[in-house]
Design an enzyme around this catalytic site. Sequence first.
Site, PDB file in Angstrom:
ATOM      1  N   ASN A  10       0.869  -1.177   0.000  1.00  0.00           N
ATOM      2  CA  ASN A  10       0.000   0.000   0.000  1.00  0.00           C
ATOM      3  C   ASN A  10       0.907   1.230   0.000  1.00  0.00           C
ATOM      4  OD1 ASN A  10      -1.779   2.069   0.500  1.00  0.00           O
ATOM      5  ND2 ASN A  10      -2.366   1.371   2.554  1.00  0.00           N
ATOM      6  N   TRP A  11       1.004   1.867  -1.156  1.00  0.00           N
ATOM      7  CA  TRP A  11       1.924   3.005  -1.272  1.00  0.00           C
ATOM      8  C   TRP A  11       1.383   4.248  -0.561  1.00  0.00           C
ATOM      9  CZ3 TRP A  11       3.998   3.166  -7.053  1.00  0.00           C
ATOM     10  CH2 TRP A  11       4.663   1.963  -7.327  1.00  0.00           C
ATOM     11  N   LYS A  12       0.102   4.227  -0.212  1.00  0.00           N
ATOM     12  CA  LYS A  12      -0.539   5.410   0.400  1.00  0.00           C
ATOM     13  C   LYS A  12      -0.323   6.627  -0.508  1.00  0.00           C
ATOM     14  CE  LYS A  12      -0.046   3.137   4.830  1.00  0.00           C
ATOM     15  NZ  LYS A  12       0.067   3.232   6.277  1.00  0.00           N
ATOM     16  N   HIS A  98      -9.358   1.110   5.071  1.00  0.00           N
ATOM     17  CA  HIS A  98      -8.076   1.296   5.762  1.00  0.00           C
ATOM     18  C   HIS A  98      -8.287   2.236   6.950  1.00  0.00           C
ATOM     19  CE1 HIS A  98      -3.967   2.467   6.618  1.00  0.00           C
ATOM     20  NE2 HIS A  98      -3.589   1.377   5.966  1.00  0.00           N
ATOM     21  N   GLU A 100      -6.668   4.628   8.019  1.00  0.00           N
ATOM     22  CA  GLU A 100      -6.447   6.047   7.716  1.00  0.00           C
ATOM     23  C   GLU A 100      -7.697   6.656   7.080  1.00  0.00           C
ATOM     24  OE1 GLU A 100      -2.747   5.474   5.623  1.00  0.00           O
ATOM     25  OE2 GLU A 100      -1.835   4.879   7.522  1.00  0.00           O
ATOM     26  N   GLU A 168      -4.984  -4.915  10.632  1.00  0.00           N
ATOM     27  CA  GLU A 168      -3.949  -3.914  10.849  1.00  0.00           C
ATOM     28  C   GLU A 168      -4.227  -3.172  12.153  1.00  0.00           C
ATOM     29  OE1 GLU A 168      -2.044  -2.772   6.787  1.00  0.00           O
ATOM     30  OE2 GLU A 168      -3.697  -1.409   7.177  1.00  0.00           O
ATOM     31  N   GLY A 174       2.967   2.227  10.825  1.00  0.00           N
ATOM     32  CA  GLY A 174       3.934   3.306  10.673  1.00  0.00           C
ATOM     33  C   GLY A 174       4.665   3.669  11.951  1.00  0.00           C
ATOM     34  N   SER A 212       3.758  -2.175  10.275  1.00  0.00           N
ATOM     35  CA  SER A 212       5.212  -2.219  10.439  1.00  0.00           C
ATOM     36  C   SER A 212       5.829  -3.564  10.063  1.00  0.00           C
ATOM     37  CB  SER A 212       5.608  -1.827  11.872  1.00  0.00           C
ATOM     38  OG  SER A 212       5.208  -0.493  12.151  1.00  0.00           O
ATOM     39  N   GLY A 233       3.058  -1.081   4.270  1.00  0.00           N
ATOM     40  CA  GLY A 233       3.075   0.332   3.916  1.00  0.00           C
ATOM     41  C   GLY A 233       4.488   0.775   3.573  1.00  0.00           C
ATOM     42  N   GLY A 234       5.172   1.377   4.541  1.00  0.00           N
ATOM     43  CA  GLY A 234       6.478   1.994   4.309  1.00  0.00           C
ATOM     44  C   GLY A 234       7.473   1.109   3.577  1.00  0.00           C
TER      45      GLY A 234
HETATM   46  P1  13P Z   1       3.341   0.368   7.644  1.00  0.00           P
HETATM   47  O1  13P Z   1       3.835  -0.920   7.024  1.00  0.00           O
HETATM   48  O2  13P Z   1       4.051   1.578   7.140  1.00  0.00           O
HETATM   49  O3  13P Z   1       3.244   0.267   9.131  1.00  0.00           O
HETATM   50  O4  13P Z   1       1.823   0.553   7.107  1.00  0.00           O
HETATM   51  C1  13P Z   1       0.934  -0.499   7.237  1.00  0.00           C
HETATM   52  C2  13P Z   1      -0.303  -0.161   6.490  1.00  0.00           C
HETATM   53  O5  13P Z   1      -1.053   0.716   6.880  1.00  0.00           O
HETATM   54  C3  13P Z   1      -0.559  -0.870   5.236  1.00  0.00           C
HETATM   55  O6  13P Z   1      -1.848  -0.630   4.769  1.00  0.00           O
END
Ligand code: 13P
Length: 250
Positions: A10-12, A98, A100, A168, A174, A212, A233-234
């Site tokens: 997920n590149w966000k 998600h 967020e 999640e 993050g 993470s 994510g990251g």
């Molecule tokens: P991180 O891997 O950056 O913690 O993000 C997880 C996430 O929200 C994937 O959708």
Amino acid sequence: MARRKLIAGNWKMNGLFGEGTTLAKTLADRLASAGPVGFDMLICPPATLVRTVAGLAAGSPLLVGGQDCHAKEKGAHTGDVSAEMLADAGAGHVIVGHSERRQDHRESDAVVRAKAEAAHRAGLVAIVCVGETREERDAGRAEEIVARQVGGSLPEGADGANTVIAYEPVWAIGTGLTATAADVAGMHAHIRRELEGKVASPGEMRILYGGSVKPSNAGELMAIGDVDGALVGGASLVADDFWAIAETCR
Ligand code: 13P
């Protein structure tokens, strides 16, 4: 049926044309030359890059998805993107619910469910995200919250072919914090039990862990019985890290 692992990135809100296409091409090329691997790999770039990335991925096993969709097919919804538009751009999956989006856009379980329905209507696989906050976990309510989200966010007709769940924990996203292997195992088994009676063949629905996930912890997490992959994510923004995470499922 054995569940094939899914490693999803997920590149966000990251990825301009240059860096996004380089990253996608690197992964598509590696996957194409790797031969048969024991996992599916999906990347979800921002909507602006879905068509370009889908073009780059064509001819490789790399899968491409969106990060959100509107519940409606079209209409007066300025700034929104429909599931049909994502499918038209070459996506095969879309993330819905998600944390967020649940937080920043106040999306309720009912909204998330409508979005998952829209995904199915457009022929997309819905990746439905659930997870508790730190306060909810500290109050001993993690299982109750996640059960409510699973019950409220999955549409009629959800099955292992059209729906994936991503657990999640919000506090692990993050932050560099991950749930312990025992907590993850417990929650994934809990989610699997919640699916009983709600969906056809609950044993076929993939449940991903996210929060993470890194090359250093992926091996332990991916070895847990009910963990069917990762939503990253990251670390999905760095080709070597994302690939290393996937390699733990080989
Ligand atoms: P991180 O891997 O950056 O913690 O993000 C997880 C996430 O929200 C994937 O959708």
